[in-house]
Design a protein around this motif. Structure first.
Motif, PDB file in Angstrom:
ATOM      1  N   GLN A 253       0.918  -1.131   0.024  1.00 25.39           N
ATOM      2  CA  GLN A 253      -0.133   0.002  -0.049  1.00 25.39           C
ATOM      3  C   GLN A 253       0.868   1.297  -0.039  1.00 25.39           C
ATOM      4  OE1 GLN A 253      -3.175  -0.614  -0.610  1.00 25.39           O
ATOM      5  NE2 GLN A 253      -2.421  -2.458  -0.586  1.00 25.39           N
ATOM      6  N   GLN A 254       0.810   2.118  -0.950  1.00 26.85           N
ATOM      7  CA  GLN A 254       1.489   3.379  -1.085  1.00 26.85           C
ATOM      8  C   GLN A 254       1.421   4.259   0.166  1.00 26.85           C
ATOM      9  OE1 GLN A 254       1.818   5.112  -4.905  1.00 26.85           O
ATOM     10  NE2 GLN A 254      -0.053   4.192  -5.544  1.00 26.85           N
ATOM     11  N   THR A 255       2.520   4.963   0.287  1.00 22.94           N
ATOM     12  CA  THR A 255       2.361   5.815   1.687  1.00 22.94           C
ATOM     13  C   THR A 255       2.607   7.362   1.463  1.00 22.94           C
ATOM     14  OG1 THR A 255       4.777   5.337   1.480  1.00 22.94           O
ATOM     15  CG2 THR A 255       3.428   4.022   2.978  1.00 22.94           C
ATOM     16  N   TYR A 256       2.502   7.749   0.011  1.00 18.92           N
ATOM     17  CA  TYR A 256       2.903   9.177  -0.029  1.00 18.92           C
ATOM     18  C   TYR A 256       1.749   9.936   0.440  1.00 18.92           C
ATOM     19  CZ  TYR A 256      -0.827   9.021  -3.856  1.00 18.92           C
ATOM     20  OH  TYR A 256      -1.908   8.795  -4.269  1.00 18.92           O
ATOM     21  N   TRP A 257       0.505   9.640   0.776  1.00 15.91           N
ATOM     22  CA  TRP A 257      -0.377  10.253   1.387  1.00 15.91           C
ATOM     23  C   TRP A 257      -0.630  10.427   2.843  1.00 15.91           C
ATOM     24  CZ3 TRP A 257      -5.696   7.387   0.459  1.00 15.91           C
ATOM     25  CH2 TRP A 257      -5.519   6.043   0.650  1.00 15.91           C
ATOM     26  N   ILE A 258       0.647   9.896   3.446  1.00 13.86           N
ATOM     27  CA  ILE A 258       0.641   9.809   4.726  1.00 13.86           C
ATOM     28  C   ILE A 258       1.245  11.137   5.178  1.00 13.86           C
ATOM     29  CG2 ILE A 258       1.951   8.989   6.952  1.00 13.86           C
ATOM     30  CD1 ILE A 258       1.542   6.130   5.651  1.00 13.86           C
ATOM     31  N   PRO A 259       2.293  11.754   4.645  1.00 13.80           N
ATOM     32  CA  PRO A 259       2.918  13.075   5.124  1.00 13.80           C
ATOM     33  C   PRO A 259       1.991  14.230   5.299  1.00 13.80           C
ATOM     34  CG  PRO A 259       4.364  11.937   3.666  1.00 13.80           C
ATOM     35  CD  PRO A 259       3.270  11.107   3.636  1.00 13.80           C
ATOM     36  N   GLY A 260       1.014  14.214   4.321  1.00 14.09           N
ATOM     37  CA  GLY A 260       0.157  15.478   4.154  1.00 14.09           C
ATOM     38  C   GLY A 260      -0.991  15.389   5.443  1.00 14.09           C
ATOM     39  N   CYS A 261      -0.856  14.399   6.060  1.00 13.91           N
ATOM     40  CA  CYS A 261      -2.035  14.316   7.401  1.00 13.91           C
ATOM     41  C   CYS A 261      -1.073  14.554   8.689  1.00 13.91           C
ATOM     42  CB  CYS A 261      -2.416  12.894   7.418  1.00 13.91           C
ATOM     43  SG  CYS A 261      -3.483  12.557   5.844  1.00 13.91           S
ATOM     44  N   PHE A 262       0.275  14.959   8.649  1.00 12.74           N
ATOM     45  CA  PHE A 262       0.937  15.146   9.686  1.00 12.74           C
ATOM     46  C   PHE A 262       1.808  16.511   9.958  1.00 12.74           C
ATOM     47  CE2 PHE A 262       0.576  10.541  10.210  1.00 12.74           C
ATOM     48  CZ  PHE A 262       0.847  10.187  11.346  1.00 12.74           C
ATOM     49  N   GLY A 263       1.265  17.173  10.938  1.00 15.07           N
ATOM     50  CA  GLY A 263       1.749  18.802  11.096  1.00 15.07           C
ATOM     51  C   GLY A 263       3.175  18.802  11.954  1.00 15.07           C
ATOM     52  N   THR A 264       3.395  19.947  12.574  1.00 16.16           N
ATOM     53  CA  THR A 264       4.419  20.335  13.436  1.00 16.16           C
ATOM     54  C   THR A 264       4.643  19.369  14.476  1.00 16.16           C
ATOM     55  OG1 THR A 264       4.196  22.825  12.656  1.00 16.16           O
ATOM     56  CG2 THR A 264       5.129  22.032  14.691  1.00 16.16           C
ATOM     57  N   GLY A 265       5.618  18.878  14.800  1.00 13.59           N
ATOM     58  CA  GLY A 265       5.687  18.035  15.900  1.00 13.59           C
ATOM     59  C   GLY A 265       5.258  16.637  15.819  1.00 13.59           C
ATOM     60  N   ASN A 266       5.285  16.258  14.557  1.00 15.87           N
ATOM     61  CA  ASN A 266       4.739  14.704  14.293  1.00 15.87           C
ATOM     62  C   ASN A 266       3.471  14.616  14.586  1.00 15.87           C
ATOM     63  OD1 ASN A 266       6.922  13.982  12.389  1.00 15.87           O
ATOM     64  ND2 ASN A 266       7.627  12.761  13.953  1.00 15.87           N
ATOM     65  N   LYS A 267       2.557  15.691  14.704  1.00 16.15           N
ATOM     66  CA  LYS A 267       1.228  15.593  15.139  1.00 16.15           C
ATOM     67  C   LYS A 267       0.051  14.991  13.948  1.00 16.15           C
ATOM     68  CE  LYS A 267       1.437  18.281  19.342  1.00 16.15           C
ATOM     69  NZ  LYS A 267       1.097  19.526  19.829  1.00 16.15           N
ATOM     70  N   LEU A 268      -0.549  14.096  14.087  1.00 20.66           N
ATOM     71  CA  LEU A 268      -1.588  13.640  13.087  1.00 20.66           C
ATOM     72  C   LEU A 268      -2.657  14.779  13.127  1.00 20.66           C
ATOM     73  CD1 LEU A 268      -2.868  11.556  11.341  1.00 20.66           C
ATOM     74  CD2 LEU A 268      -4.192  10.680  13.473  1.00 20.66           C
ATOM     75  N   ASP A 269      -3.048  15.124  11.778  1.00 20.58           N
ATOM     76  CA  ASP A 269      -4.176  16.314  11.802  1.00 20.58           C
ATOM     77  C   ASP A 269      -4.891  15.842  10.259  1.00 20.58           C
ATOM     78  OD1 ASP A 269      -5.752  18.497  11.694  1.00 20.58           O
ATOM     79  OD2 ASP A 269      -3.864  19.807  11.063  1.00 20.58           O
ATOM     80  N   LEU A 270      -5.939  15.110  10.706  1.00 23.64           N
ATOM     81  CA  LEU A 270      -6.848  14.589   9.653  1.00 23.64           C
ATOM     82  C   LEU A 270      -7.548  15.525   8.842  1.00 23.64           C
ATOM     83  CD1 LEU A 270      -7.998  11.188  10.982  1.00 23.64           C
ATOM     84  CD2 LEU A 270      -5.980  11.482   9.403  1.00 23.64           C
ATOM     85  N   ALA A 271      -7.524  16.679   9.727  1.00 22.93           N
ATOM     86  CA  ALA A 271      -8.313  18.020   9.200  1.00 22.93           C
ATOM     87  C   ALA A 271      -7.388  18.945   8.228  1.00 22.93           C
ATOM     88  CB  ALA A 271      -9.040  18.717  10.190  1.00 22.93           C
ATOM     89  N   LYS A 272      -6.237  18.516   8.280  1.00 22.84           N
ATOM     90  CA  LYS A 272      -5.175  19.382   7.519  1.00 22.84           C
ATOM     91  C   LYS A 272      -5.429  19.379   5.958  1.00 22.84           C
ATOM     92  CE  LYS A 272      -0.326  19.794   6.741  1.00 22.84           C
ATOM     93  NZ  LYS A 272       1.021  19.153   7.005  1.00 22.84           N
ATOM     94  N   ALA A 273      -5.530  20.244   5.245  1.00 25.42           N
ATOM     95  CA  ALA A 273      -5.728  20.307   3.731  1.00 25.42           C
ATOM     96  C   ALA A 273      -5.062  19.555   3.081  1.00 25.42           C
ATOM     97  CB  ALA A 273      -5.265  22.100   3.500  1.00 25.42           C
ATOM     98  N   GLY A 274      -5.677  18.823   2.314  1.00 17.92           N
ATOM     99  CA  GLY A 274      -4.785  17.813   1.439  1.00 17.92           C
ATOM    100  C   GLY A 274      -4.641  16.561   2.172  1.00 17.92           C
ATOM    101  N   CYS A 275      -5.080  16.420   3.350  1.00 17.30           N
ATOM    102  CA  CYS A 275      -4.894  15.198   3.949  1.00 17.30           C
ATOM    103  C   CYS A 275      -5.889  14.121   3.293  1.00 17.30           C
ATOM    104  CB  CYS A 275      -5.256  15.167   5.485  1.00 17.30           C
ATOM    105  SG  CYS A 275      -5.255  13.582   6.356  1.00 17.30           S
ATOM    106  N   ALA A 276      -5.461  13.040   2.820  1.00 18.56           N
ATOM    107  CA  ALA A 276      -6.121  12.280   2.136  1.00 18.56           C
ATOM    108  C   ALA A 276      -6.251  10.633   2.802  1.00 18.56           C
ATOM    109  CB  ALA A 276      -5.571  11.773   0.538  1.00 18.56           C
ATOM    110  N   LEU A 277      -5.738  10.596   3.912  1.00 20.69           N
ATOM    111  CA  LEU A 277      -6.081   9.401   4.904  1.00 20.69           C
ATOM    112  C   LEU A 277      -7.660   9.282   5.065  1.00 20.69           C
ATOM    113  CD1 LEU A 277      -3.152   9.230   6.997  1.00 20.69           C
ATOM    114  CD2 LEU A 277      -3.498   7.502   5.274  1.00 20.69           C
ATOM    115  N   PRO A 278      -8.095   8.009   5.317  1.00 20.71           N
ATOM    116  CA  PRO A 278      -9.495   7.822   5.639  1.00 20.71           C
ATOM    117  C   PRO A 278      -9.902   8.446   7.087  1.00 20.71           C
ATOM    118  CG  PRO A 278      -8.652   5.881   4.808  1.00 20.71           C
ATOM    119  CD  PRO A 278      -7.476   6.725   4.910  1.00 20.71           C
TER     120      PRO A 278
END
Length: 280
Positions: A253-278
């Protein structure tokens, strides 16, 4: 995809890979070149039942809490149901950190399971109770960088299993519109050429682009018996609904869409613009 291993003599599972990046107060920028260090076991981990890797996002810094990547079906709590997304669950799971030769150099421990799902993808991400800088200082091991761009067909890759201490070499053969296995469906899965004949216990292994040393996918399944769309026998489904079965062929399973869901401090942010994770 199979049930997680309880011991080396039990039923097998799938996964694999590794890459390097320097640690400084802010990680040195990586420019892909043709002279990237050879892919080895440094930065990979062995779980109790699967493989995995110590990872960083392209924007991570050395003082961030470190992250571990594996499969959603490798979670210690069991397989997530189809449609289920788990976030920010307490965990004290341990991981055996390997050096370049595959020797264990440390036991790392999670304080949180940040993200886990088997919907659209098959991924789990744990947060450790230590930082990249501390791991580098104590054990000399750097994390693997997760690439933020879609890989291309034909790319030379290596699947690096920390569980079996084995590296598989092949190419990204193609990308599958939908990959169905039992109750689960995954999108845009990477299909390997036949030489990556991964086995049980390789689940969660990083798939490393040989040219860049970056993680481009996470190993997760293969068709064992030639059956269609059943457990351990995924089938390919194209945009027209045509089903294809490829016995003996394995997938990630590809992983390129994971970085777009993490912000400063390696915090998960599923509301971040461009985040494509379910989302949950």
């Amino acid at each position: 995809m199979k049930k997680p291993l309880i011991g080396a003599s039990c039923s097998l599972l799938l996964a694999g890979a590794a890459g390097l990046t320097g640690i400084t107060p802010a990680f040195a920028a990586q420019t892909p070149t043709a002279t990237v260090a050879a892919v080895d076991f440094a930065g990979t981990v062995a779980l109790s039942n699967c493989s995995g890797s110590l990872i960083r996002m392209p924007s991570s810094v050395a003082t961030d809490p470190a992250l571990i990547l594996s499969n959603g079906h490798c979670l210690e709590t069991g397989f997530p149901a189809a449609g289920q997304v788990l976030t920010n669950r307490s965990s004290n799971r341990s991981f055996s950190l390997l050096n370049s030769s595959g020797s264990k150099v440390a036991t790392l421990r999670a304080n949180k399971m940040v993200y886990g799902t088997m919907t659209d993808t098959d991924v789990s991400i744990y947060q450790l109770n230590t930082t990249y800088a501390a791991i580098k200082s104590s054990y000399g091991i750097n994390p693997l960088t997760v690439a933020a761009t879609h890989p291309v067909a034909g790319t030379a890759i290596k699947v690096v299993s920390g569980y079996w201490k084995r590296i598989y070499s092949c190419n990204a053969d193609a990308f599958v519109y939908r990959l169905k296995e039992g109750a689960w469906t995954w999108k845009d899965s990477m299909r390997y050429t036949s030489s990556c004949n991964t086995i049980g216990g390789t689940s969660g292994s990083p798939v490393v682009d040989v040219a860049t040393g970056q993680v481009v996918a996470v190993n997760n399944t293969g068709n064992e018996d030639g059956a269609s769309c059943t457990d351990n026998n995924p089938c390919e489904v194209d945009q027209n609904g045509t089903v294809t079965v490829r016995q003996g062929i394995n997938y990630a399973q590809q992983t390129y869409w994971i970085p777009g869901c993490f912000g400063t401090g390696n915090k998960l942010d599923l509301a971040k613009a461009g985040c494509a994770l379910p989302k949950p």
